[in-house]
Design a protein around this motif. Structure first.
Motif, PDB file in Angstrom:
ATOM      1  N   UNK A 269       0.842  -1.198   0.000  1.00  0.00           N
ATOM      2  CA  UNK A 269       0.000   0.000   0.000  1.00  0.00           C
ATOM      3  C   UNK A 269       0.874   1.244   0.000  1.00  0.00           C
ATOM      4  N   UNK A 270       0.323   2.283  -0.496  1.00  0.00           N
ATOM      5  CA  UNK A 270       0.998   3.574  -0.404  1.00  0.00           C
ATOM      6  C   UNK A 270       1.685   3.970  -1.689  1.00  0.00           C
ATOM      7  N   UNK A 271       2.840   3.417  -1.989  1.00  0.00           N
ATOM      8  CA  UNK A 271       3.654   3.892  -3.090  1.00  0.00           C
ATOM      9  C   UNK A 271       3.265   3.363  -4.458  1.00  0.00           C
ATOM     10  N   UNK A 272       2.332   2.410  -4.545  1.00  0.00           N
ATOM     11  CA  UNK A 272       2.043   1.839  -5.861  1.00  0.00           C
ATOM     12  C   UNK A 272       1.234   2.826  -6.709  1.00  0.00           C
ATOM     13  N   UNK A 273       1.559   2.912  -7.979  1.00  0.00           N
ATOM     14  CA  UNK A 273       0.782   3.810  -8.835  1.00  0.00           C
ATOM     15  C   UNK A 273      -0.580   3.207  -9.142  1.00  0.00           C
ATOM     16  N   UNK A 274      -1.591   4.050  -9.243  1.00  0.00           N
ATOM     17  CA  UNK A 274      -2.936   3.578  -9.568  1.00  0.00           C
ATOM     18  C   UNK A 274      -3.173   3.848 -11.053  1.00  0.00           C
ATOM     19  N   UNK A 275      -3.654   2.858 -11.774  1.00  0.00           N
ATOM     20  CA  UNK A 275      -3.856   3.039 -13.211  1.00  0.00           C
ATOM     21  C   UNK A 275      -5.111   3.838 -13.548  1.00  0.00           C
ATOM     22  N   UNK A 276      -5.886   4.215 -12.566  1.00  0.00           N
ATOM     23  CA  UNK A 276      -7.143   4.912 -12.814  1.00  0.00           C
ATOM     24  C   UNK A 276      -7.304   6.027 -11.781  1.00  0.00           C
ATOM     25  N   UNK A 277      -7.996   7.098 -12.148  1.00  0.00           N
ATOM     26  CA  UNK A 277      -8.210   8.171 -11.174  1.00  0.00           C
ATOM     27  C   UNK A 277      -9.273   7.770 -10.157  1.00  0.00           C
ATOM     28  N   UNK A 278      -9.182   8.354  -8.974  1.00  0.00           N
ATOM     29  CA  UNK A 278     -10.190   8.146  -7.933  1.00  0.00           C
ATOM     30  C   UNK A 278     -10.983   9.427  -7.782  1.00  0.00           C
ATOM     31  N   UNK A 279     -12.224   9.285  -7.400  1.00  0.00           N
ATOM     32  CA  UNK A 279     -13.098  10.442  -7.211  1.00  0.00           C
ATOM     33  C   UNK A 279     -13.631  10.411  -5.789  1.00  0.00           C
ATOM     34  N   UNK A 280     -13.545  11.570  -5.116  1.00  0.00           N
ATOM     35  CA  UNK A 280     -14.057  11.692  -3.763  1.00  0.00           C
ATOM     36  C   UNK A 280     -15.135  12.767  -3.748  1.00  0.00           C
ATOM     37  N   UNK A 281     -16.169  12.549  -2.947  1.00  0.00           N
ATOM     38  CA  UNK A 281     -17.334  13.430  -2.899  1.00  0.00           C
ATOM     39  C   UNK A 281     -17.077  14.615  -1.973  1.00  0.00           C
ATOM     40  N   UNK A 282     -17.475  15.803  -2.414  1.00  0.00           N
ATOM     41  CA  UNK A 282     -17.383  17.012  -1.581  1.00  0.00           C
ATOM     42  C   UNK A 282     -18.434  16.887  -0.485  1.00  0.00           C
ATOM     43  N   UNK A 283     -17.993  17.011   0.782  1.00  0.00           N
ATOM     44  CA  UNK A 283     -18.918  16.849   1.907  1.00  0.00           C
ATOM     45  C   UNK A 283     -19.305  18.183   2.540  1.00  0.00           C
ATOM     46  N   UNK A 284     -18.482  19.220   2.346  1.00  0.00           N
ATOM     47  CA  UNK A 284     -18.865  20.536   2.889  1.00  0.00           C
ATOM     48  C   UNK A 284     -18.159  21.644   2.108  1.00  0.00           C
ATOM     49  N   UNK A 285     -18.857  22.773   2.014  1.00  0.00           N
ATOM     50  CA  UNK A 285     -18.313  23.955   1.346  1.00  0.00           C
ATOM     51  C   UNK A 285     -18.570  25.143   2.256  1.00  0.00           C
ATOM     52  N   UNK A 286     -17.513  25.902   2.597  1.00  0.00           N
ATOM     53  CA  UNK A 286     -17.644  27.087   3.457  1.00  0.00           C
ATOM     54  C   UNK A 286     -16.820  28.197   2.817  1.00  0.00           C
TER      55      UNK A 286
END
Length: 177
Positions: free
Chosen positions: A87-104
């Protein structure tokens, strides 16, 4: 003149009627005669068929045998399960998407796992929606801006300052590569 085409059709029908199941001389010693397994499917099927001798001697593998052979082929030489990639240093062949949980105002926070590899000061694109396309994966919606990450801290969501572009909303997606 009109009789010849009619006569030709009658002769062809007569020849076609003569064709049928005729006994065939047995092939070489490489084949053996066995009961026809498809005889119950058609009333006109012959009672016996010729098959290669090796089918009779070794048998044709059936469902359970095929699964067993496939499992043995897949695990041949493997005494133990392979170790998962580090875990950690391995390259990921695809992008990840994370959801916005708050905007201030200009501060945007998005859900992410702690080992996501997001460092402070990185500009990440923010997309509005998207869709899942079978066989391709996730296709993001339109780009609405960028977020420059701030030090995430030990716990909680990762936050950043809204940069170029429009305003971010809750449930927008932040792309991490």
């Amino acid at each position: 003149m009109k009789r010849y085409p009619l006569l030709a059709c009658i002769v062809l029908f007569a020849l076609a009627g003569c064709a049928g199941n005729r006994p065939v001389p047995p092939p070489s010693e490489e084949y053996v005669e066995v009961d026809n397994p498809a005889a119950t499917m058609s009333p006109s099927a012959p009672a016996t068929v010729w098959v290669p001798r090796r089918y009779v001697e070794s048998g044709i593998p059936r469902g359970g045998e095929l699964v067993k052979k496939g499992y043995e082929a897949a695990t041949r030489g493997a005494g133990e399960a392979p170790a998962p990639p580090p875990r950690g240093g391995e390259p990921r062949p695809y992008p990840r998407y994370y959801r916005v949980v708050s905007v201030d105002k200009e501060r945007v926070c998005f859900s992410s796992e702690r080992g996501a590899g997001v460092r402070p000061g990185v500009k990440l694109p923010v997309h509005r929606g998207g869709s899942v396309v079978e066989g391709i994966g996730f296709v993001p919606g339109p780009l609405v801006g960028t977020v420059t990450t701030i030090d995430p801290g030990p716990s909680g969501p990762i936050c950043g300052r809204l940069g170029e572009g429009g305003e971010a909303r809750v449930n927008d997606l932040v792309r991490v590569e």
